[in-house]
Design a protein around this motif. Structure first.
Motif, PDB file in Angstrom:
ATOM      1  N   VAL B 192       3.456  -4.317  -1.800  1.00  0.00           N
ATOM      2  CA  VAL B 192       2.088  -3.173  -2.295  1.00  0.00           C
ATOM      3  C   VAL B 192       0.938  -2.914  -1.824  1.00  0.00           C
ATOM      4  CG1 VAL B 192       0.448  -3.602  -4.755  1.00  0.00           C
ATOM      5  CG2 VAL B 192       2.954  -4.299  -4.576  1.00  0.00           C
ATOM      6  N   GLU B 194       1.105  -1.955   1.807  1.00  0.00           N
ATOM      7  CA  GLU B 194       1.731  -0.812   2.225  1.00  0.00           C
ATOM      8  C   GLU B 194       1.763  -0.010   1.758  1.00  0.00           C
ATOM      9  OE1 GLU B 194       5.642  -2.059   3.345  1.00  0.00           O
ATOM     10  OE2 GLU B 194       5.405  -1.393   5.405  1.00  0.00           O
ATOM     11  N   ALA B 195       2.252   0.318   0.253  1.00  0.00           N
ATOM     12  CA  ALA B 195       2.055   1.608  -0.823  1.00  0.00           C
ATOM     13  C   ALA B 195       1.156   2.111  -0.528  1.00  0.00           C
ATOM     14  CB  ALA B 195       2.387   1.263  -1.876  1.00  0.00           C
ATOM     15  N   ALA B 196      -0.464   0.993  -0.683  1.00  0.00           N
ATOM     16  CA  ALA B 196      -1.616   1.678  -0.586  1.00  0.00           C
ATOM     17  C   ALA B 196      -1.991   2.843   0.957  1.00  0.00           C
ATOM     18  CB  ALA B 196      -3.247   0.082  -0.916  1.00  0.00           C
ATOM     19  N   ASP B 197      -1.297   1.816   1.894  1.00  0.00           N
ATOM     20  CA  ASP B 197      -1.880   2.636   2.992  1.00  0.00           C
ATOM     21  C   ASP B 197      -1.309   3.679   2.980  1.00  0.00           C
ATOM     22  OD1 ASP B 197      -3.487   0.139   4.101  1.00  0.00           O
ATOM     23  OD2 ASP B 197      -1.824  -0.578   5.314  1.00  0.00           O
ATOM     24  N   ALA B 198       0.169   3.633   2.516  1.00  0.00           N
ATOM     25  CA  ALA B 198       0.800   5.443   2.765  1.00  0.00           C
ATOM     26  C   ALA B 198       0.406   6.032   2.080  1.00  0.00           C
ATOM     27  CB  ALA B 198       2.202   4.908   1.746  1.00  0.00           C
ATOM     28  N   PHE B 199      -0.437   5.997   0.651  1.00  0.00           N
ATOM     29  CA  PHE B 199      -1.216   7.164   0.151  1.00  0.00           C
ATOM     30  C   PHE B 199      -2.392   7.294   0.638  1.00  0.00           C
ATOM     31  CE2 PHE B 199       1.836   6.173  -3.023  1.00  0.00           C
ATOM     32  CZ  PHE B 199       2.053   7.400  -2.509  1.00  0.00           C
ATOM     33  N   GLY B 200      -2.897   6.824   1.826  1.00  0.00           N
ATOM     34  CA  GLY B 200      -4.218   6.574   3.032  1.00  0.00           C
ATOM     35  C   GLY B 200      -5.319   5.911   2.104  1.00  0.00           C
ATOM     36  N   SER B 201      -5.368   4.655   1.729  1.00  0.00           N
ATOM     37  CA  SER B 201      -6.562   4.223   1.602  1.00  0.00           C
ATOM     38  C   SER B 201      -7.342   4.263   2.644  1.00  0.00           C
ATOM     39  CB  SER B 201      -5.446   3.095   0.337  1.00  0.00           C
ATOM     40  OG  SER B 201      -4.400   3.201  -0.756  1.00  0.00           O
ATOM     41  N   SER B 202      -8.428   4.363   2.333  1.00  0.00           N
ATOM     42  CA  SER B 202      -9.449   3.594   3.330  1.00  0.00           C
ATOM     43  C   SER B 202      -9.278   2.137   2.404  1.00  0.00           C
ATOM     44  CB  SER B 202     -10.882   4.115   2.672  1.00  0.00           C
ATOM     45  OG  SER B 202     -11.447   3.690   1.752  1.00  0.00           O
ATOM     46  N   GLN B 205     -11.171   0.940  -0.239  1.00  0.00           N
ATOM     47  CA  GLN B 205     -10.178   1.076  -1.064  1.00  0.00           C
ATOM     48  C   GLN B 205      -9.175  -0.019  -1.113  1.00  0.00           C
ATOM     49  OE1 GLN B 205      -9.265   5.160  -0.583  1.00  0.00           O
ATOM     50  NE2 GLN B 205     -10.296   6.188  -1.780  1.00  0.00           N
ATOM     51  N   ARG B 206      -8.235   0.100  -0.445  1.00  0.00           N
ATOM     52  CA  ARG B 206      -7.549  -1.066  -0.274  1.00  0.00           C
ATOM     53  C   ARG B 206      -8.057  -2.354  -0.930  1.00  0.00           C
ATOM     54  NH1 ARG B 206      -3.362  -3.042   4.222  1.00  0.00           N
ATOM     55  NH2 ARG B 206      -4.115  -4.913   4.674  1.00  0.00           N
TER      56      ARG B 206
END
Ligand SMILES: Nc1ncnc2c1ncn2[C@@H]1O[C@H](COP(=O)(O)OP(=O)(O)OP(=O)(O)O)[C@@H](O)[C@H]1O
Ligand SMILES: [Mg+2]
Lengths: 342, 295
Positions: B192, B194-202, B205-206
């Motif tokens: 989960v 990784e998904a947050a990172d993959a969409f470019g979360s700071s 935000q993460r």
């Protein structure tokens, strides 16, 4: 949406473990995955990957479980840092991007569908699908409108207020797909994005992807275990084994000229008649009389056979795009290829 | 042969000097900086007095109404609302309304402080193993050191009163908040994130869009434990001037008033159960998305 972007992967190595960097030269020198694991307790993820993914095309990656497909695709948006090598996208090396540039690259250039979905369990379908746009700072009304469009397109209308745990596996996977498509990024990374879907919906989702591809060309990296799927949607296919690419090319290349036994095992059950196009198996023009019967070079083998049989032809001309004859196909050869004998 | 039967210890004189040196040092420190430190905690004192006055000055029917509404908002359960209001009525009928309000105000303030301190520290701790290995032993000390011991320096610095009492309570109640925040964030599913990172979360935000919400069940358990530990400190805190239900208990001990002690003790138990049920019901309601299958 901007123009399609190509991806060039150069000499990429990944060795999992605390001291991965120390073993690159040993692996370059030929140390096997098994040996690395037994002697040094490090796992060889990828070995010397070189892959040119053309802009606006669908690159399929195949290989057995554990061959490194997920590892490879995660390098493209650097969810995994490589041990060595470079990944060039629009003239920039993703491996060397500083954090802010990497974040912006992930927000605007890539979107990803995950093998295990990776949905946020505390968010509704709608808020999951809009996540990428939310992170970019788009306001709720605008992103919900775009998100709803994609929710409908993947057939989940009416489920937007549900939580992921209230959906079946296949529905969750489509939420992940809608989330990636909502981002409208030029690069789409799809890690077994269709593996949890039933055959009918799977075919539908392949069609969604191909339709999308004919409207706006994206560069898509698509991992699958299903060769028929690979052949249907893939412009190019790469096969991985133990972290190395053992063959890459078009679907026909791989079906007609498998590099080794591993690849032939992969392709042995495929229906060649539907895959092979006459252009890639035709013979040079000769004197044999074809009575002016001709077919375009991208006709499939089974279609060519059907026409030759119905017109009782022993041989047929093959024309190029401009309708000039470029070769001939004999009934004998057509039958031999479709039976797997040539 | 005395060296065998008596443990060889540091020379008595030296030991005395050592203790005196430390004590004098600390006393000098508190003489010169005590006022300044007290000034730092001034806003806290104001807040404490304000919340205490708010609870004691407000007419009791309004307090009951607000408690009922809060319990409803948190739990959506009539049973819990009735239990809360009923418990408070019973406590009031036995003449402990004012003390109960003071105690509740104290518990709420110390819990808020523990959350405000504990979540950031827990987050930092979850970020790095180095920080974790540094903070963990400190938490061990905080949890096992008898509260009476750290009352001494607190009182030396800040004297007797609400603020030192509150600080003692927070020191005692903080560790589970930190530990469970750390644990909750470390347990969040990697894919989960990784998904947050993959969409470019700071990073922020993460944290607020993925990590904290996913760690919320564990964090809620930490808040619940913190409240319970704060209540357990009520009597000890009353020794250094915190008013409320603890004070009558203290009086009951020194004068052997069994019934007085029992009533006030039961009142503490009553509000403990009340806090526990409401906060747990709230935690469950936050997790309603976990209701379906596939979990
Ligand atoms: N974080 C990690 N640490 C150590 N080894 C890892 C890690 N991630 C992957 N590996 C190893 O790398 C290899 C490739 O794994 P990967 O997940 O890329 O396989 P895959 O081709 O995606 O397989 P599947 O089809 O089952 O998804 C495996 O041997 C795996 O054990
Ligand atoms: Mg995988």
């Amino acid at each position: 949406m901007s123009d399609p972007i190509g991806i060039q992967i150069r000499n990429l190595y990944k060795i999992f473990g605390p001291r991965g960097g120390e073993f690159v030269s040993a692996v370059q020198g030929g140390m096997s995955k098994q040996e690395l694991n037994d002697k040094h307790r490090h796992v060889l993820g990828l070995r010397d990957i070189n892959l040119d993914i053309p802009a606006g095309r669908i690159q399929v990656i195949m290989g057995l479980s554990g061959s490194g497909k997920s590892t490879l695709i995660r390098h493209i948006n650097r969810l995994i840092d490589p041990t060595a090598g470079e990944i060039m996208i629009e003239g920039q090396d993703v491996v060397r991007m500083p954090p802010a540039a990497l974040r912006s690259f992930r927000r605007h250039k890539t979107a990803m569908v995950f093998q295990k979905f990776g949905l946020l369990p505390h968010r509704t379908v709608l808020n999951n699908v809009g996540y990428g746009l939310e992170v970019q700072g788009m306001d709720a009304a605008a992103r919900n409108e775009i998100a709803m469009r994609w929710i409908e397109r993947v057939g989940l209308r009416g489920f937007e207020t549900k939580y992921p745990s209230q959906l079946s596996g296949g529905m969750q996977q489509r939420v992940g797909l809608a989330r990636a498509l909502t981002n409208d990024a030029p690069i789409l990374l799809m890690d077994e994005a269709y593996s949890a879907l039933d055959p009918l919906i799977r075919y539908d989702m392949q069609t969604v992807l191909l339709d999308l591809q004919s409207e706006v060309r994206k560069t898509i990296v698509f991992i699958t275990h299903d060769l028929d799927e690979a052949l249907r949607i893939g412009d190019r296919i790469a096969l991985l084994r133990d972290g190395s690419i053992i063959q890459q090319g078009t679907g026909q290349d791989i079906v007609l000229r498998p590099a080794d036994d591993y690849v032939s095992n992969f392709v042995q059950h495929v229906d060649r008649g539907k895959v092979v196009q006459v252009g890639s198996i035709m013979e040079p023009m000769s004197a044999s009389n074809t009575n002016g019967h001709a077919i375009p070079e991208h006709t499939t083998l089974s279609e060519a056979l059907r026409q030759m049989l119905s017109s009782r032809l022993q041989v047929i001309d093959v024309n190029d795009m401009a309708n000039r004859p470029v070769g001939q196909l004999s009934l004998e050869r057509a039958i031999a290829v479709s039976a797997g004998a040539a | 042969m005395t060296w065998l039967t008596e443990f060889p210890q540091i020379d008595n004189g030296m030991l005395r000097d050592l203790k005196r040196a430390i004590d004098d040092g600390f006393r000098n420190f508190s003489r010169s900086y005590g006022d300044a430190i007290e000034a730092v905690f001034d806003p806290l004192r104001h807040f404490l007095s304000w919340s205490e006055n708010l609870l004691t000055d407000t007419p009791w029917p309004i307090v009951l109404l607000v408690v009922g509404l809060l319990a409803w908002g948190a739990s959506r359960s009539f049973r819990i609302v009735f239990a809360c209001v009923g418990t408070l009525c019973l406590i009031g009928a036995f003449g402990m309304w004012e003390d109960t309000m003071k105690t509740i105000s104290m518990i709420l303030t110390s819990t808020l402080m523990a959350i405000a301190l504990g979540i950031p520290i827990g987050v930092l701790m979850s970020r790095s193993d180095r920080v974790q290995s540094f903070v963990s032993p400190i938490l061990d000390v905080m949890q096992t050191m008898p509260p009476f011991v750290y009352l001494i320096p607190v009182v030396m610095l800040l004297g007797i009163g609400k603020v030192p009492g509150l600080i003692a309570v927070v020191i005692y109640a903080l560790p589970p908040m930190i530990r469970l925040t750390n644990l909750g964030i470390r347990q969040v599913d990697g894919e989960v994130l990784e998904a947050a990172d993959a969409f470019g979360s700071s990073r922020w935000q993460r944290l607020v869009k993925a990590e904290l919400p996913l760690a919320m069940p564990t964090i809620m358990a930490g808040i619940n434990q913190t409240i319970m530990m704060a209540l357990a400190m009520v009597v000890i805190a009353s020794m250094i001037g915190v008013e409320g239900l603890g004070l009558p208990v203290l009086r009951a001990i020194s004068n052997q008033y069994f019934t007085l002690g029992l009533f006030n003790g039961l009142a503490i138990v009553g509000i403990a159960i009340l806090f526990d049920r409401v906060s747990q019901a709230f935690g469950h309601r936050l997790q309603k998305h976990r209701g379906g299958h596939n979990v």
